[in-house]
Enzyme design. Structure first.
Site, short mmCIF file in Angstrom:
data_model
loop_
_atom_site.label_atom_id
_atom_site.label_comp_id
_atom_site.label_asym_id
_atom_site.label_seq_id
_atom_site.Cartn_x
_atom_site.Cartn_y
_atom_site.Cartn_z
N ASP A 427 -8.28 14.09 -3.05
CA ASP A 427 -6.95 13.70 -3.50
C ASP A 427 -6.35 12.65 -2.56
O ASP A 427 -6.62 12.64 -1.36
CB ASP A 427 -6.04 14.92 -3.53
CG ASP A 427 -4.62 14.55 -3.91
OD1 ASP A 427 -4.40 14.25 -5.10
OD2 ASP A 427 -3.74 14.55 -3.03
N GLU A 482 -9.87 9.94 -5.73
CA GLU A 482 -8.68 9.58 -6.49
C GLU A 482 -8.06 8.36 -5.82
O GLU A 482 -7.37 8.47 -4.82
CB GLU A 482 -7.68 10.74 -6.52
CG GLU A 482 -6.49 10.45 -7.44
CD GLU A 482 -5.20 11.11 -6.99
OE1 GLU A 482 -4.41 11.48 -7.87
OE2 GLU A 482 -4.96 11.21 -5.78
#
Length: 832
Positions: A427, A482
């Site tokens: 993330d 991401e």
């Protein structure tokens, strides 16, 4: 990422800048152009650069303080200029430059970060034995069992005194004082008593230390394996829990990891909100109730969010407090193991949403609590502004710190080995890559944006080390980044100068769909722009495409289904009443948007839990703003399970398009061709693998006998039809019809072909439908029989010649079938 990502500007057509129409229609391509209309079978994106070489030398190169192999190393890596030359020869061969010559002006940057990576790796190997051993910090730090007792170690160099406290000593640490070594590591061995461990399994523990001003504070141990909170007390602090179940209580894995798929079809899920009831769901309930749904819809991978413990539930799991602990809301570590083993038994691989980009600002419950009175070199985090993320209200790691590297790399290995995860989705990678964290940055694709003083080389080196470690421990691991910026090399191997991720999330795609659904009527949709947005990615760097993820489902936003149908989803989804124009349009476009995203957008595909059937409500976690309600923190499975509701149609199509890839493996194919983007007809024709996809986005026009180009000659039949009755369509396309190809133009001269394709066939293309055709392998009998003639009937040469012409008209006889035509017609096909 949770809501703050929505504050980051994202380019409308993805992360890279499009070329002109002239450039995008090139028929001869190379590794640094984009061609959305071409027969080469490869489509990729590329940014522009300003042509000025720029050498990045923005920080000193850290090297370790030398110590004995296997011992704890100083957190501060001192400047050692001689290390600059270490590995220089190895850093000369940077493979990515050979794929993208546009990166050549930034060769010095790549050489610099490769040297930094090699120096760091060698230093760790020299002092710790190997990088893999270094990533086993959990065998030394935290609570570990040793002969005759329990050992506890904690890195807290700024602490003046330290004790371990808990239920086992009545929370009085006076008899359990710890000692500090020269590297700032505190330790104590607590001997067994009467043959039993001094600290009982599942009992509470904490680390107590005194900082510079003489104040004692209690903190949860940083390497704790489990942390719980008293549910009867509002906003109660968490407690660390000593977790060491006896063999009779510990979960034993029974099933092997499924083999790695060439193309991950990912189901993104949040265990806690997966119940149909407004409450927190458990790992075991998810395993028994939700995993079978995922497998039934033909996904091969589950991506679990919010696994690491986070004290604030509404953070969606992105403000982590305890990195080695599973979220206790949904159960124990053994319960999570049960979930993963159950997934493996169903053939599902499991990825973990790992958050190494920032840390919860929570001092009482989280890692931030160790930051009292510490300087940057004595802390997990940078000090001052560099250590704080303004948008996320969170702390930022010091990736150049030796013990931070040990902590994070060990964290990855812990989840892989202890819980049998099959990989990670990292993330917030954009925030890690740049000192500005992507805040107020609209990435245009200019290469200088990626390779300048703004690049955080410390973080880049950490991610290179992380990908090396993960793939060394588990070669079949899947690791996804991401990243919204589109940094070149993110998905390129570490050995070739890249950062080493297997895939990057194609984050520009959902933005394009949101823009179209909010701001354009159907006739304003551009087929060229849609195609460009889906194909705008870098050659050889794989992407996971998605039309929407959890980001589009959170409170304040709208899912695609809700953007399309809005409040009519509450009143118009029953099959007992005729579908309104809004519902018809909504279901049709919901299927088309997800399918063309899957077909064209990447080498893998992702869907968020519930979006496969058009879940009508957003997600709203319990928080102060909604009076701590769980009402919207659930998934209404009853909607798709009710036979007379139209949600089932979208779910059935989701299942079918995954099955299509399972059967034909089109996502894994490097053959990806957009042969037509007709703006007047609103039709996009795609070839992916050996399949031909026809998307008709026109709101009204149905085309009978619509001509589509293809590569391979022969007979084509319907493989998937969004207009089928089972998907809520009108059943306008016949599925038992055979479509025979006709040759186009002069063989070997693409410009004389139809849309640069050597063959074509004609189809019925209804409005707002997508139909996929696959080539059927025909036997000789099928080929001859379809002419209503056999070889025995062809008595004279004229009749044989007519048969040959007919076969050629159908595109069945290219040059590779010359021998066959000789046998049939008695003449050489090359003479025709």
């Amino acid at each position: 990422m949770y809501a703050p990502w929505g504050l980051l500007p994202k380019p409308a057509t993805g992360s890279l800048t499009p070329f002109s129409t002239k450039e995008s229609s090139l028929t001869s391509i190379n590794n640094w152009t984009v061609a959305s209309k071409q027969p080469a079978g490869i489509v990729f994106g590329h940014g522009k650069f300003n042509g000025t070489p720029h050498c990045i030398l923005s920080s000193t190169i850290p090297t370790s303080e030398k110590a004995e192999r296997g011992s704890a190393i100083s957190a501060v890596l001192t400047d050692d200029k001689s290390a600059m030359m270490t590995g220089l020869e190895e850093s000369e061969n940077i493979g990515i430059l050979g794929v993208d010559p546009g990166l050549e002006p930034y060769k010095d940057h790549f050489r610099y970060r490769v040297r930094r990576y090699l120096d760091q790796k060698r230093s760790i190997e020299a002092n710790e034995g190997s990088l893999e051993q270094f990533a086993q910090g959990y065998l030394k730090f935290g609570f570990t069992k040793e002969e005759g007792g329990i050992m506890y170690r904690e890195w807290a160099p700024a602490a003046q005194e330290a004790q371990v406290i808990g239920d086992f000593n009545g929370w009085d640490g006076s008899n359990h004082k710890m000692e500090k070594n020269r590297f700032g590591v505190w330790s104590i061995k607590i001997p067994d008593s009467g043959g039993n461990a001094a600290i009982p399994h599942n009992s509470r523990v904490k680390f107590r230390f005194k900082h510079g001003n003489g104040v004692w504070v209690d903190r949860i141990p940083s390497w704790i394996k489990y942390a719980t909170v008293d549910p009867t007390r509002f906003a109660a602090p968490y407690d660390g829990v000593y977790w060491d179940p006896p063999p009779s209580e510990g979960y034993q894995f029974k099933f092997p990891r499924p083999p790695k798929s060439e193309s991950p079809r990912i189901y993104e899920a949040h265990v806690g909100m997966s119940s149909s009831e407004p409450r927190v769901n458990s790992y075991r309930e998810f395993a028994d109730d939700v995993l079978p749904r995922i497998r039934a819809n033909n996904y091969n991978t589950v991506q679990l969010m919010a696994v690491m413990e986070h004290s604030y539930y509404a953070s969606y799991g992105y403000h982590v407090t305890n990195f080695f602990a599973v979220s206790s809301r949904s159960g124990t570590p053994e319960d999570l193991k049960y979930l993963i083993d159950k997934a493996h038994s169903l053939g599902l691989r499991v990825l973990m949403d790992v958050v190494h980009s920032h840390v919860s600002n929570n001092v009482t419950d989280g890692l931030n609590g160790f930051d009292v009175g510490q300087s940057s070199q004595d802390s997990y985090f940078h000090t001052g502004d560099r250590g704080y993320h303004k948008l996320w209200d969170s702390r930022l790691f010091n990736y150049a710190n030796w013990e931070v590297l040990r902590f994070l790399l060990s964290n990855l290995r812990w989840w892989l080995e202890e819980f049998k995860f099959d990989g990670f989705r990292f993330d917030g990678v954009t925030s890690m890559l740049y000192h500005h964290h992507g805040i107020n940055m609209a990435f245009t694709g200019n290469y200088y944006e990626y390779f300048s003083e703004a690049t955080d080389v410390d973080a880049v080196v950490y991610m290179m080390l992380a990908n090396y470690v993960v793939h060394s421990i588990l070669p079949d691991a899947t690791v996804i980044a991401e990243d919204v910026s589109g940094m070149p090399g993110l998905g390129w191997p570490v050995s070739g100068g890249g950062i080493g991720f297997d895939y990057r999330l194609a984050m520009g795609i959902p933005d394009k769909w949101i823009d179209y659904l909010k701001n354009k009527n159907d006739k304003e949709w551009s087929m060229e722009e849609i195609s460009w947005s889906l194909t705008n990615r870098r050659y050889t760097e794989k992407c996971i495409s998605y039309a929407e993820s959890h980001d589009q489902a959170i409170v304040g936003d709208k899912t695609i289904a809700f953007l399309l149908m809005d409040t009519e989803m509450y009143s118009g989804m029953s099959s007992f009443v005729d579908a309104s124009p809004t519902i018809k349009r909504g279901i049709a476009l919901h299927k088309m948007i997800h399918f063309i995203t899957m077909a064209l957008g990447g080498e893998g595909y992702l869907n968020f839990m519930g979006n496969e059937f058009g879940h009508p409500e957003w997600i709203d976690f319990p928080r102060e703003g909604n009076d701590w309600s769980y009402e919207k923190c659930r998934r209404q499975w009853n909607l798709v399970d009710t036979d007379h509701l139209r949600y089932q149609y979208m779910n059935a199509f989701d299942r079918a398009m995954n099955l299509l890839d399972e059967k034909f493996s089109f996502l894994a194919s490097t053959k990806q061709i957009v042969s037509s983007t007709n703006e007047d007809d609103k039709v996009i024709v795609i070839e992916r693998g050996d399949l031909v996809f026809v998307f008709n986005f026109h709101p009204e026009n149905t085309y009978d006998g619509y001509k589509v180009g293809c590569d391979l000659p022969g007979k084509y039949t319907v493989a998937l039809d969004s207009d089928a009755f089972e998907f809520g369509g009108e059943g306008r396309v016949g599925h038992d019809a055979d479509h025979f190809t006709s040759p186009e133009g002069i063989p070997g001269v693409p410009e004389t072909n139809f849309n640069n394709r050597p063959n074509s066939f004609k189809v019925l293309s209804p409005a707002r439908t997508c139909v996929v055709y696959h080539k059927v392998e025909e036997s000789l009998e099928e080929i001859y029989g379809s002419t209503h003639a056999s070889t025995s009937d062809m008595e004279d040469s004229d009749e044989k010649g007519a048969q040959s012409v007919l076969l050629k008209d159908r595109g069945v006889i290219p040059s590779e079938m010359e021998g066959l035509t000789d046998e049939i017609t008695g003449e050489d096909a090359s003479d025709d």
